[in-house]
Design a protein around this motif. Structure first.
Motif: not given
Length: 164
Positions: A66-90
């Motif tokens: 399996t190509d690992p690049l899309p999985q790494a990009m999704v994992l990075t996107a999840i972390v970024i979305t979590l950070g922006v979500t926390a900022f938006g909640l604040a």
């Protein structure tokens, strides 16, 4: 390779609903829309990555990896979305503390621009090519005609708002 139609429909629904919610005025709806949009984009990465294969570890089998690049990009996107979500909640919580609601209000300057557009007048800081340039007689065209529409409109609007 055939694409999973259920995942494509889920992507379309998540992106459409997320985009609609991001355009709302409530910060909580914007936040939910952003999370839905992020999940839709993560599904796009997974669908575009192709069929599942074995783990991307060299020397563990004959099956295609399996190509690992899309999985790494999704994992990075999840972390970024979590950070922006926390900022938006604040932001939403602080807006609720200060005003009792989380609706985004119009900016005063936006209202001023809309009023000027309705009056079809330039702003006071607008520098026209001919404005302020002396004509052949050496007179300023704007002062010769007595037309100071830009500053008059700004003064009148400021007086309406009670800032004069």
């Amino acid at each position: 390779m055939s694409t999973n139609v259920v995942l494509v429909v889920a992507i379309v629904v998540l992106v459409a609903c997320g985009t609609t919610l991001v355009l709302e005025r409530s910060l909580t709806r914007i936040l939910v829309g952003f999370v839905m949009l992020g999940n839709g984009v993560n599904l796009v990465f997974l669908v575009a990555s192709g069929p599942a294969g074995r783990a991307p570890i060299i020397g563990t089998g004959d099956e295609p990896m399996t190509d690992p690049l899309p999985q790494a990009m999704v994992l990075t996107a999840i972390v970024i979305t979590l950070g922006v979500t926390a900022f938006g909640l604040a932001l939403a919580y602080r807006a609720w503390q200060l005003t009792g609601h989380d609706d985004v209000q119009d900016d005063v300057e936006d209202d001023l621009v809309i009023r000027r557009a309705d009056l079809d007048r330039p702003s006071a800081s607008f520098d026209d090519v001919t404005a302020g340039m002396p004509d052949e007689e050496g007179e300023d065209e704007q002062s010769a005609s007595g037309d100071n529409t830009g500053t008059d409109a700004a003064d009148r609007i400021a007086a309406e708002r009670g800032e004069a």
